[in-house]
Design a protein around this motif. Structure first.
Motif, PDB file in Angstrom:
ATOM      1  N   GLY A  10     -14.610 -14.733   5.082  1.00  0.00           N
ATOM      2  CA  GLY A  10     -13.249 -13.910   5.885  1.00  0.00           C
ATOM      3  C   GLY A  10     -12.047 -15.537   6.270  1.00  0.00           C
ATOM      4  N   SER A 269     -13.617  -5.358   4.795  1.00  0.00           N
ATOM      5  CA  SER A 269     -12.711  -6.490   5.438  1.00  0.00           C
ATOM      6  C   SER A 269     -11.506  -5.514   5.824  1.00  0.00           C
ATOM      7  N   GLY A 288     -15.070  -6.788  10.230  1.00  0.00           N
ATOM      8  CA  GLY A 288     -15.754  -6.257   8.724  1.00  0.00           C
ATOM      9  C   GLY A 288     -16.744  -5.444   9.398  1.00  0.00           C
TER      10      GLY A 288
END
Length: 841
Positions: A10, A269, A288
């Motif tokens: 991320g 995500s 997540g």
């Protein structure tokens, strides 16, 4: 590497500071989760055995751990190359698959991965008494001596201790995952680590000695007086101050860096790295969903954020570390997590210390600051890692202590940063600097707002103050802000760690109201107006030469293609729950997401692992694949990096396997005689193209003039969300969609540009075989890299075979789950798998 092993990445950040010129500073983080019932923790007993799983041993990594701590010079660039560990991503993916099997993990008493020290540490730490046979360690090549076998840090290997009677079971499980597994050591009664090589004992060390951790070490520490902050220079104007911030590498857009990392694999995500309709507001946290596996649902996620300011750390390591902890927890709080559930891991990176008390004073002061922050916030560090190798010749990194904070949360509670709607009030929640109790009370009060649904978007303040928050919150949706209260230059640029800037749905009686969001696309501050679009242009252009976001595009203007013709056939035999074969090749990494999408749509997935360690294994895999295809209604080729995408392009290994006469006949029988379907996504699409299944509907030899998928025009991997328009419904895969439907889908690839000669494209268009096109925010096909990420001709994202039974596409439709991509606009749920299931019903 993370892309290849299927690791969702991320928030990725690089830090710009003169001290990082030689030894760069980049941040990323990984969170794992496992059901506790799958883990056993037992003490090895005499007679237990140690198995080595995974890759073979080579000379790579010998001296790597010690080399990373040495002072580096220009000569190091040449001499230390041999110490670098060579990665093998497909092998690690196999290990991941193996360790997700609870029947495997419950056999394991103890386990170590291979890192510093190689066999000596990975196996040597498993039990007090060990007899290690170095001749049993399998090698990449011949010629390694006993010392090299004992200390090589070659990666993608695991050492596991199991009861002797369980060894064959574990070896069988590993073989099924295309992994080598074999016994290399035995646990003994006597507490000594003994290594044998070529019949001789080359190491015989008592556990008592090993447990001493070497000689006791002492050093002197001198903590100097912290530097005073430099006075803030008066600015020409508010607009100029914002432009300066947008053009400062510390605050500039790093989208060109972040898009290189796959942020959507795993279909979990909750936030995309960049949010809003324009995907330009950076997320401050990575959230997540827990990886519960195909067929199971969860709304629980982990939320992680970091805190760190190199300029503050350089000036005052104690305050810098304290504020790093506060900042990391504040980001979790702003995103909707409960700060009372947060834990920390501290990552340290300092210059080579030697015996200089002043150098030692920097990590000492930083650790004291981090410790005090933990005590003040009642927030414990449960992990960490340090490196004292931040020196290159006479250049040192600044004192670096990064606080990573992590907490559990519910996906529905997660809040992103982009302004959502014009007309909302914007508040600042701030406590006096240094007052930890007031700060905790503030966070608690703010959390009551998030839990009641009153917070639309939020930003935890850091080194850029309120100004940075307003700027970046406005970019995602192009929404402006107008100050209505006392918001002067000092308030805009004042740094107050722990403070939170939030867009609310309604007025509230506490906090400080700063202004209101607007629809005019401007920041109106202190009587000045700043165009958000112009500010964004500066912000994105600052690092454009370092991490490009733009690519040369064709002058062609693709037109919307439309084919309303539906397929005129139906399966002769219906299936309430059709079966889909999902092949897993070395390098495949989307099989779990694909299986989950199948289950959600009412399709029964059968995952078949292709094993190629030996000729026998490959023959068995061919037989298993043929059987599976002949018993199924679909074949779905998932994404990944087949064979590591080497050499010369993606999907070649898959294509080679499917050209085997046995597999080819089974596929042709499925498509031509049994009304079956095929789907290939990303790497699977590349394989379909290399086989000829698209655009021709059969496996055939190809010519140079046939369509192909090649490198993205931008010259790098692209991971982001794009909009795709349905151009044709001439396929069972589109039964639940119609022409002009637009779906927002994640893409993640480096080779997705569809190309073909003009006459071939014309035939595809005339036959209704162009399935989907990349489109802009107005729904028009585009060659702009912001919408067409690879530069595909005619903006083609996917194509059909002539009868529509085979569909290949680049976008990862399988990566949708409830609760994902909350900061991305559009319809994320494309009924692709549902259409395939409906066809058979």
């Amino acid at each position: 590497y993370g892309n290849q092993i299927g690791l969702a990445t991320g928030i990725v950040s690089e830090f710009y500071h003169p001290g990082y010129v030689a030894k760069h500073m980049e941040l990323g983080a990984v969170v794992g989760a496992v059901p506790s019932a799958q883990v056993v923790r037992l003490t090895p007993e005499p007679g237990d055995v140690v198995l080595l799983l995974g890759g073979r041993t080579g000379r790579d990594g010998i001296g790597g751990a010690t080399g990373s701590s040495k002072s580096h010079t220009m000569d190091s660039l040449q001499t230390m190359g041999s110490e670098v560990q060579k990665g093998n991503a497909p092998e690690e993916r196999k290990l991941q698959r193996l360790f997700r099997n609870p029947d495997v993990t419950r056999l394991i008493k103890r386990c170590n991965d291979f890192g510093a020290g190689g066999v000596s540490v990975a196996i040597g730490e498993l039990a007090d008494g060990l007899e290690i046979d170095l001749n049993a360690v399998r090698k990449k090549y011949e010629g390694l001596d006993g010392t090299e076998l004992a200390i090589s840090e070659s990666q993608e290997r695991m050492a596991v201790c199991v009861a002797k009677e369980d060894a064959e079971k574990l070896i069988a499980f590993a073989t099924a995952e295309n992994l080598e597994a074999y016994i290399v050591a035995v646990v003994t009664q006597e507490p000594r680590m003994v290594m044998r090589w070529n019949g001789q004992v080359i190491a015989n060390l008592s556990r008592a000695f090993l447990n001493t951790n070497g000689a006791v070490k002492h050093t002197d520490v001198c903590v100097p007086q912290p530097e005073k902050a430099k006075p803030v220079q008066p600015r020409r104007s508010i607009a100029a101050a914002f432009a300066d911030m947008a053009g400062d590498p510390r605050f500039a857009s790093q989208r060109g860096l972040g898009e290189r990392f796959d942020s959507t694999i795993g279909a979990g995500s909750v936030l995309a790295p960049f949010g809003g309709i324009h995907q330009k507001t950076p997320a401050q946290v990575m959230a997540g969903l827990l990886p519960v596996g195909p067929g199971r649902k969860t709304d629980t996620c982990s939320v992680m954020a970091w805190g760190f300011d190199p300029k503050l750390m350089e000036r005052n390591p104690y305050s810098g570390a304290y504020c790093a902890v506060v900042e990391s927890v504040a980001k979790l709080t702003a995103a909707g997590a409960d700060p009372n559930l947060a834990y920390l891991t501290l990552q340290e990176y300092f210059e080579r210390l030697g015996s200089d008390p002043k150098r030692w004073g920097k990590p000492f002061a930083a650790l004291l600051g981090a410790y005090q922050a933990q005590m003040d916030l009642d927030c414990a560090a449960i992990g960490g890692k340090d490196s004292m190798s931040g020196s290159f010749m006479d250049l040192d990194v600044p004192p670096t202590l990064v606080s990573f904070a992590i907490a559990p949360a519910k996906a529905q509670d997660i809040i992103s940063g982009e302004f959502k709607q014009a007309g909302h009030p914007v508040y600042l929640f701030s406590a006096p600097n240094g007052d930890a109790e007031a700060l905790k009370a503030l966070w608690s009060q703010y959390r009551s707002l998030t839990q009641s649904g009153k917070v639309c978007s939020a930003w935890a303040l850091s080194a850029g103050g309120v100004a940075e928050g307003l700027m970046k919150m406005s970019f995602g949706n192009g929404i402006g802000f107008s100050a209505t209260g006392e918001l002067d230059e000092e308030a805009l640029f004042h740094v107050s760690y722990g403070s939170i800037l939030a867009e609310l749905r309604e007025e509230i009686p506490f906090g400080t109201k700063l202004g209101v969001t607007t629809s005019d696309g401007r920041l109106t501050l202190c009587g000045e107006e700043i165009e958000v679009s112009e500010l964004c242009r500066i912000w994105e252009g600052t690092l454009e030469q370092v991490y490009p976001t733009k690519a040369a595009s064709s002058d062609a203007k693709p037109v919307p293609l439309s084919c309303d013709t539906r397929p005129d056939y139906a399966p002769a035999v219906k299936a309430a729950r059709p079966r889909a074969v999902i092949p897993v090749f070395p390098g495949t990494n989307c099989e779990y997401d694909t299986a989950n999408a199948c289950l959600r749509a009412g399709i029964e997935p059968e995952v078949v692992v292709v094993r190629n360690l030996t000729t026998r294994h490959l023959l068995e895999s061919e037989q298993e694949m043929e059987r599976a295809i002949r018993n199924a209604q679909m074949v779905i080729l998932p994404g990944g990096f087949s064979g590591g995408d080497e050499p010369d392009g993606s999907g070649k290994f898959i294509a080679s396997f499917f050209r085997n006469p046995r597999i080819r006949d089974a596929v042709h029988g499925l498509l031509k005689n049994r009304d079956g379907l095929m789907l290939g996504i990303c790497n699977g699409f590349q394989a379909l193209v290399k086989l000829g299944l698209v655009p021709y509907g059969e496996i055939r030899d190809l010519k140079q003039t046939d369509p192909t998928l090649t490198f993205n025009l931008i010259g790098r991997h692209q991971s982001r969300y794009v909009q795709t328009r349905v151009a044709s419904v001439k396929s069972p895969w589109m039964l639940l969609s119609k022409v002009d439907d637009i779906y927002t889908v994640p893409i993640s690839h480096g080779e997705g540009r569809f190309t073909a000669p003009a006459d071939v494209i014309d035939r595809l268009v005339q036959n209704g075989q162009v399935a989907t096109q990349y489109v802009d925010l107005s729904g028009n096909p585009s060659m702009d890299v912001s919408f067409n990420p690879n530069g595909s001709v005619c903006a083609i994202e996917g194509i059909f075979s002539p009868d529509g039974r085979v569909f290949g596409k680049m976008g990862h439709t399988e990566r949708w789950n409830p609760g994902v991509a909350k900061n991305i606009a559009g319809n994320l749920e494309m009924p692709l798998f549902e259409s395939g299931a409906f066809y058979f019903k």
